[in-house]
Enzyme design. Sequence first.
Site, mmCIF file in Angstrom:
data_model
loop_
_atom_site.group_PDB
_atom_site.id
_atom_site.type_symbol
_atom_site.label_atom_id
_atom_site.label_comp_id
_atom_site.label_asym_id
_atom_site.label_seq_id
_atom_site.Cartn_x
_atom_site.Cartn_y
_atom_site.Cartn_z
ATOM 1 N N PRO A 12 -22.078 16.854 -2.353
ATOM 2 C CG PRO A 12 -19.849 16.193 -2.472
ATOM 3 C CD PRO A 12 -20.719 17.387 -2.297
ATOM 4 N NE ARG A 20 -23.734 9.470 2.362
ATOM 5 C CZ ARG A 20 -23.256 10.673 2.599
ATOM 6 N NH1 ARG A 20 -24.009 11.744 2.401
ATOM 7 N NH2 ARG A 20 -22.032 10.821 3.016
ATOM 8 C CE1 TYR A 25 -24.591 12.010 7.227
ATOM 9 C CE2 TYR A 25 -24.435 9.947 6.016
ATOM 10 C CZ TYR A 25 -23.837 11.055 6.569
ATOM 11 O OH TYR A 25 -22.473 11.226 6.471
ATOM 12 C CG ASN A 76 -25.076 19.114 4.619
ATOM 13 O OD1 ASN A 76 -23.888 18.791 4.551
ATOM 14 N ND2 ASN A 76 -25.995 18.313 5.136
ATOM 15 C CB ALA A 79 -17.222 14.330 1.805
ATOM 16 C CG HIS A 82 -14.923 16.846 6.239
ATOM 17 N ND1 HIS A 82 -15.314 17.419 7.431
ATOM 18 C CD2 HIS A 82 -15.936 16.019 5.864
ATOM 19 C CE1 HIS A 82 -16.511 16.933 7.764
ATOM 20 N NE2 HIS A 82 -16.916 16.097 6.829
ATOM 21 C CG ASP A 89 -10.158 30.465 -0.910
ATOM 22 O OD1 ASP A 89 -10.038 30.561 0.327
ATOM 23 O OD2 ASP A 89 -9.231 30.108 -1.660
ATOM 24 C CD GLU A 100 -19.563 23.751 9.104
ATOM 25 O OE1 GLU A 100 -19.096 24.621 9.871
ATOM 26 O OE2 GLU A 100 -19.004 22.667 8.876
ATOM 27 C CG HIS A 102 -22.429 19.214 8.995
ATOM 28 N ND1 HIS A 102 -21.950 18.901 7.748
ATOM 29 C CD2 HIS A 102 -21.673 20.226 9.470
ATOM 30 C CE1 HIS A 102 -20.922 19.698 7.483
ATOM 31 N NE2 HIS A 102 -20.731 20.511 8.502
ATOM 32 C CG LEU A 103 -28.788 15.825 7.436
ATOM 33 C CD1 LEU A 103 -28.698 14.932 6.217
ATOM 34 C CD2 LEU A 103 -30.223 16.006 7.882
ATOM 35 C CB SER A 104 -24.162 13.166 11.114
ATOM 36 O OG SER A 104 -23.084 13.699 10.355
ATOM 37 N NE ARG A 109 -20.486 10.360 10.830
ATOM 38 C CZ ARG A 109 -20.872 10.491 9.553
ATOM 39 N NH1 ARG A 109 -21.424 11.618 9.145
ATOM 40 N NH2 ARG A 109 -20.718 9.487 8.720
ATOM 41 N NE ARG A 113 -17.622 11.030 8.522
ATOM 42 C CZ ARG A 113 -18.030 10.834 7.260
ATOM 43 N NH1 ARG A 113 -18.419 11.843 6.520
ATOM 44 N NH2 ARG A 113 -18.076 9.619 6.764
HETATM 45 C C1 DQA Z 1 -22.671 15.595 6.395
HETATM 46 C C2 DQA Z 1 -21.433 15.162 7.194
HETATM 47 C C3 DQA Z 1 -20.241 14.937 6.275
HETATM 48 O O1 DQA Z 1 -19.107 14.507 7.028
HETATM 49 C C4 DQA Z 1 -20.562 13.860 5.243
HETATM 50 O O2 DQA Z 1 -19.482 13.697 4.356
HETATM 51 C C5 DQA Z 1 -21.834 14.116 4.525
HETATM 52 C C6 DQA Z 1 -22.980 14.610 5.280
HETATM 53 C C7 DQA Z 1 -23.916 15.688 7.294
HETATM 54 O O3 DQA Z 1 -24.887 16.305 6.867
HETATM 55 O O4 DQA Z 1 -23.943 15.137 8.394
HETATM 56 O O5 DQA Z 1 -21.956 13.839 3.338
HETATM 57 O O6 DQA Z 1 -22.425 16.869 5.847
#
Ligand code: DQA
Length: 148
Positions: A12, A20, A25, A76, A79, A82, A89, A100, A102-104, A109, A113
């Site tokens: 999402p 955003r 990001y 990715n 949210a 988390h 599962d 896994e 993530h951009l950030s 943070r 998270r």
């Molecule tokens: C994210 C990090 C998540 O905590 C956040 O909810 C996102 C983006 C990232 O790519 O850094 O939507 O997955």
Amino acid sequence: MSEPIVLLLSGPNLTLLGERSPEIYGHATLADHVATATAAAAAHGLTLEHVQSEAEADLVRAIHGARGRCGAIVINAGALTHYGWSLHDALATFAGPVIELHLSNPEAREPWRRQSVIAPVASGTIAGFGTLGYRLAVEAVADLLAGS
Ligand code: DQA
């Protein structure tokens, strides 16, 4: 034999990338990141398939559809990372590498998270490198698939 398929899953709010929180990001859009991953995959003889959804159920279904069909999954989950235990599962039933992404860097943070429900079922995590992470994730997949 046909090229192995790498399934890239986007959770999402990732469709809003570019607008955003660019200070977190960056300015690239989801389409830019998918293009980066697609090019990296092609360089390794892999086919990239992308599924984005705002809904956990759609991502679970995409994981089910990847079983026995795709070689690896890069996710990715936004949210859902988390708290999306149904993703945990579903991924646990997938036989290939799971990365896994993530951009950030969620570890740096807000405290909420810092829990990832994906990490326990992932081969590894790439976080904090922005769009470079999409290339690194595919590089990791290519390496893992070559060794399997
Ligand atoms: C994210 C990090 C998540 O905590 C956040 O909810 C996102 C983006 C990232 O790519 O850094 O939507 O997955």
